[in-house]
Design a protein around this motif. Structure first.
Motif, PDB file in Angstrom:
ATOM      1  N   VAL A  23      -6.148   3.671  -0.614  1.00  0.00           N
ATOM      2  CA  VAL A  23      -5.562   4.180  -1.856  1.00  0.00           C
ATOM      3  C   VAL A  23      -5.270   5.676  -1.762  1.00  0.00           C
ATOM      4  CG1 VAL A  23      -6.048   4.589  -4.304  1.00  0.00           C
ATOM      5  CG2 VAL A  23      -6.562   2.371  -3.291  1.00  0.00           C
ATOM      6  N   ARG A  24      -6.003   6.396  -0.935  1.00  0.00           N
ATOM      7  CA  ARG A  24      -5.860   7.848  -0.849  1.00  0.00           C
ATOM      8  C   ARG A  24      -4.879   8.303   0.224  1.00  0.00           C
ATOM      9  NH1 ARG A  24     -12.192   9.751  -1.714  1.00  0.00           N
ATOM     10  NH2 ARG A  24     -12.164   9.569  -3.995  1.00  0.00           N
ATOM     11  N   GLN A  25      -4.160   7.391   0.843  1.00  0.00           N
ATOM     12  CA  GLN A  25      -3.181   7.787   1.846  1.00  0.00           C
ATOM     13  C   GLN A  25      -2.155   8.768   1.253  1.00  0.00           C
ATOM     14  OE1 GLN A  25      -1.422   4.644   4.507  1.00  0.00           O
ATOM     15  NE2 GLN A  25      -2.439   3.308   3.054  1.00  0.00           N
ATOM     16  N   PRO A  26      -1.803   9.806   1.971  1.00  0.00           N
ATOM     17  CA  PRO A  26      -0.750  10.711   1.492  1.00  0.00           C
ATOM     18  C   PRO A  26       0.616  10.039   1.586  1.00  0.00           C
ATOM     19  CG  PRO A  26      -1.441  11.333   3.701  1.00  0.00           C
ATOM     20  CD  PRO A  26      -2.375  10.250   3.262  1.00  0.00           C
ATOM     21  N   VAL A  27       1.504  10.383   0.672  1.00  0.00           N
ATOM     22  CA  VAL A  27       2.868   9.862   0.689  1.00  0.00           C
ATOM     23  C   VAL A  27       3.835  11.018   0.532  1.00  0.00           C
ATOM     24  CG1 VAL A  27       2.348   7.527  -0.126  1.00  0.00           C
ATOM     25  CG2 VAL A  27       2.680   9.354  -1.790  1.00  0.00           C
ATOM     26  N   CYS A  30       7.419   9.591  -4.334  1.00  0.00           N
ATOM     27  CA  CYS A  30       6.766   8.736  -5.326  1.00  0.00           C
ATOM     28  C   CYS A  30       6.924   7.264  -4.960  1.00  0.00           C
ATOM     29  CB  CYS A  30       7.360   9.007  -6.706  1.00  0.00           C
ATOM     30  SG  CYS A  30       6.575   8.071  -8.032  1.00  0.00           S
ATOM     31  N   ARG A  31       5.816   6.562  -4.868  1.00  0.00           N
ATOM     32  CA  ARG A  31       5.830   5.125  -4.573  1.00  0.00           C
ATOM     33  C   ARG A  31       5.938   4.343  -5.878  1.00  0.00           C
ATOM     34  NH1 ARG A  31       7.157   4.862   0.463  1.00  0.00           N
ATOM     35  NH2 ARG A  31       8.238   6.665  -0.383  1.00  0.00           N
ATOM     36  N   GLU A  32       6.939   3.475  -5.990  1.00  0.00           N
ATOM     37  CA  GLU A  32       7.139   2.674  -7.198  1.00  0.00           C
ATOM     38  C   GLU A  32       6.543   1.281  -6.996  1.00  0.00           C
ATOM     39  OE1 GLU A  32      11.206   2.556  -8.346  1.00  0.00           O
ATOM     40  OE2 GLU A  32      11.343   4.707  -8.709  1.00  0.00           O
ATOM     41  N   ILE A  33       5.609   0.915  -7.866  1.00  0.00           N
ATOM     42  CA  ILE A  33       4.965  -0.392  -7.824  1.00  0.00           C
ATOM     43  C   ILE A  33       5.379  -1.151  -9.074  1.00  0.00           C
ATOM     44  CG2 ILE A  33       2.776  -1.630  -7.819  1.00  0.00           C
ATOM     45  CD1 ILE A  33       1.536   0.842  -6.440  1.00  0.00           C
ATOM     46  N   ALA A  49      -2.165  -1.845 -16.315  1.00  0.00           N
ATOM     47  CA  ALA A  49      -3.037  -0.794 -16.835  1.00  0.00           C
ATOM     48  C   ALA A  49      -4.243  -0.580 -15.929  1.00  0.00           C
ATOM     49  CB  ALA A  49      -3.502  -1.157 -18.248  1.00  0.00           C
ATOM     50  N   LEU A  50      -4.851  -1.650 -15.479  1.00  0.00           N
ATOM     51  CA  LEU A  50      -6.019  -1.536 -14.611  1.00  0.00           C
ATOM     52  C   LEU A  50      -5.659  -0.933 -13.257  1.00  0.00           C
ATOM     53  CD1 LEU A  50      -7.729  -4.958 -15.423  1.00  0.00           C
ATOM     54  CD2 LEU A  50      -8.644  -2.698 -15.954  1.00  0.00           C
ATOM     55  N   THR A  51      -4.512  -1.339 -12.714  1.00  0.00           N
ATOM     56  CA  THR A  51      -4.083  -0.813 -11.416  1.00  0.00           C
ATOM     57  C   THR A  51      -3.820   0.683 -11.496  1.00  0.00           C
ATOM     58  OG1 THR A  51      -3.090  -2.954 -10.838  1.00  0.00           O
ATOM     59  CG2 THR A  51      -2.388  -1.037  -9.568  1.00  0.00           C
ATOM     60  N   ALA A  52      -3.103   1.118 -12.519  1.00  0.00           N
ATOM     61  CA  ALA A  52      -2.832   2.545 -12.695  1.00  0.00           C
ATOM     62  C   ALA A  52      -4.127   3.325 -12.884  1.00  0.00           C
ATOM     63  CB  ALA A  52      -1.909   2.757 -13.891  1.00  0.00           C
ATOM     64  N   THR A  53      -5.079   2.752 -13.602  1.00  0.00           N
ATOM     65  CA  THR A  53      -6.359   3.423 -13.842  1.00  0.00           C
ATOM     66  C   THR A  53      -7.123   3.645 -12.549  1.00  0.00           C
ATOM     67  OG1 THR A  53      -6.550   2.553 -16.100  1.00  0.00           O
ATOM     68  CG2 THR A  53      -8.586   3.223 -15.011  1.00  0.00           C
ATOM     69  N   ILE A 262      -6.557  -5.088  -5.652  1.00  0.00           N
ATOM     70  CA  ILE A 262      -5.148  -5.109  -6.048  1.00  0.00           C
ATOM     71  C   ILE A 262      -4.511  -3.744  -5.783  1.00  0.00           C
ATOM     72  CG2 ILE A 262      -3.580  -5.240  -8.030  1.00  0.00           C
ATOM     73  CD1 ILE A 262      -5.580  -7.321  -9.225  1.00  0.00           C
ATOM     74  N   ALA A 263      -5.180  -2.685  -6.218  1.00  0.00           N
ATOM     75  CA  ALA A 263      -4.651  -1.331  -6.031  1.00  0.00           C
ATOM     76  C   ALA A 263      -4.485  -1.005  -4.552  1.00  0.00           C
ATOM     77  CB  ALA A 263      -5.579  -0.317  -6.702  1.00  0.00           C
ATOM     78  N   ALA A 264      -5.480  -1.356  -3.733  1.00  0.00           N
ATOM     79  CA  ALA A 264      -5.424  -1.042  -2.310  1.00  0.00           C
ATOM     80  C   ALA A 264      -4.335  -1.835  -1.601  1.00  0.00           C
ATOM     81  CB  ALA A 264      -6.786  -1.313  -1.663  1.00  0.00           C
ATOM     82  N   GLU A 265      -4.253  -3.144  -1.897  1.00  0.00           N
ATOM     83  CA  GLU A 265      -3.274  -3.998  -1.225  1.00  0.00           C
ATOM     84  C   GLU A 265      -1.841  -3.586  -1.558  1.00  0.00           C
ATOM     85  OE1 GLU A 265      -3.590  -6.409   0.925  1.00  0.00           O
ATOM     86  OE2 GLU A 265      -5.662  -7.098   0.864  1.00  0.00           O
ATOM     87  N   THR A 266      -1.597  -3.330  -2.833  1.00  0.00           N
ATOM     88  CA  THR A 266      -0.222  -3.009  -3.232  1.00  0.00           C
ATOM     89  C   THR A 266       0.170  -1.603  -2.808  1.00  0.00           C
ATOM     90  OG1 THR A 266       1.358  -3.185  -5.052  1.00  0.00           O
ATOM     91  CG2 THR A 266      -0.727  -2.149  -5.561  1.00  0.00           C
TER      92      THR A 266
END
Length: 273
Positions: A23-27, A30-33, A49-53, A262-266
């Motif tokens: 999740v902390r990888q630099p980009v 802006c990555r659009e999910i 909401a949970l993913t953004a949080t 979910i957050a990590a995979e996406t």
């Protein structure tokens, strides 16, 4: 987060560390999910909401949650914010600095920034793709990730436009055989309508709305796992099911674990583009 993975154990701590690192990888942009579903009531907005949080909690830069429902979306409600400005206001104003842009956004207690589709919780003009793109193009320079909560369906011009530029997708469906069949139909539609490149960057989230998981949930997962698709189960959570603002501290451990995955995979898929 430690409770979710059993941080006191070696295996749980290692898994937590791996997820956090993803999740902390630099980009560089802006990555659009995109968070999609075929029908309302599937749990799409809750997942968004949970993913953004979680992304906002784990990343050190800014994360944006965008309500792209052309009606009256409930993303601000689920994130516990009240937005007096909307995506229409941002598109009209075209702010040129972060200080100006921040005035059109709301911020959650977990640090996520929220762009609402409607001002003050009132139904306004229908959101179209041009307005959405004008608003988000100007904001994207200030964020590393944008989680876009789309309206139900996948065939409108707005949804198709969002999918066309999405770096990854979360497809949300009820954890039933019928829900799995609908999600499979959506995947087939993508394959023949110019979105086949998005399929490897898609994860499927099955949501259960009952505290008693049944055989249908397992069958739905099996149906969608065919072909190598990543399927993540979102378990029933009494706090989430209440339909009010989500508080991270009140989530069950299994829910936190599922959302972190979910957050990590996406995000991993979006960062690879």
């Amino acid at each position: 987060m430690r409770k979710a993975f059993g941080g006191s154990t070696v295996g749980g701590g290692r898994e937590l560390g791996e997820m956090t690192a993803l999740v902390r990888q630099p980009v560089t942009s802006c990555r659009e999910i995109a968070v999609m579903s075929l029908r309302g009531g599937s749990g799409k907005t809750t997942v968004a909401a949970l993913t953004a949080t979680v992304l906002a909690q784990l990343r050190e830069d800014r994360v944006l949650a965008v309500d792209a429902d052309s009606g009256l979306g409930s993303l601000p409600l689920r994130l516990g914010v009240h937005a007096e400005r909307s995506v229409h206001d941002v598109a009209a104003a075209r702010p040129s600095t972060w200080e100006e842009a921040a005035g059109y956004l709301a911020q959650t207690g977990d640090g996520a920034w929220v762009l609402s589709a409607a001002a003050g919780g009132r139904i306004g003009a229908e959101l179209d793709l041009d307005t959405f793109r004008t608003a988000t193009a100007g904001l994207s320079r200030y964020f590393s990730v944008a989680v876009i909560d789309c309206g139900a369906g996948i065939v409108t011009a707005l949804q198709r436009g969002i999918l066309a530029t999405a770096h990854s997708q979360i497809l949300v469906a009820p954890g039933t055989v019928d829900g799995a069949m609908s999600a499979r139909g959506a995947l087939d539609w993508y394959a023949v309508n110019g979105f086949e490149a998005l399929l490897p960057r898609t994860i499927i989230v099955l949501v259960t709305h009952s505290p008693h998981a049944d055989a249908d949930f397992e069958r739905a997962e099996q149906m969608l796992s065919v072909g190598g698709m990543t399927v993540i189960k979102m378990p029933y959570d009494r706090h989430v099911a209440a339909g009010t603002a989500i508080e991270g501290r009140r989530l069950a451990g299994a829910t936190r674990a599922a959302v972190t995955r979910i957050a990590a995979e996406t995000f991993m898929r979006s960062a690879a583009v």
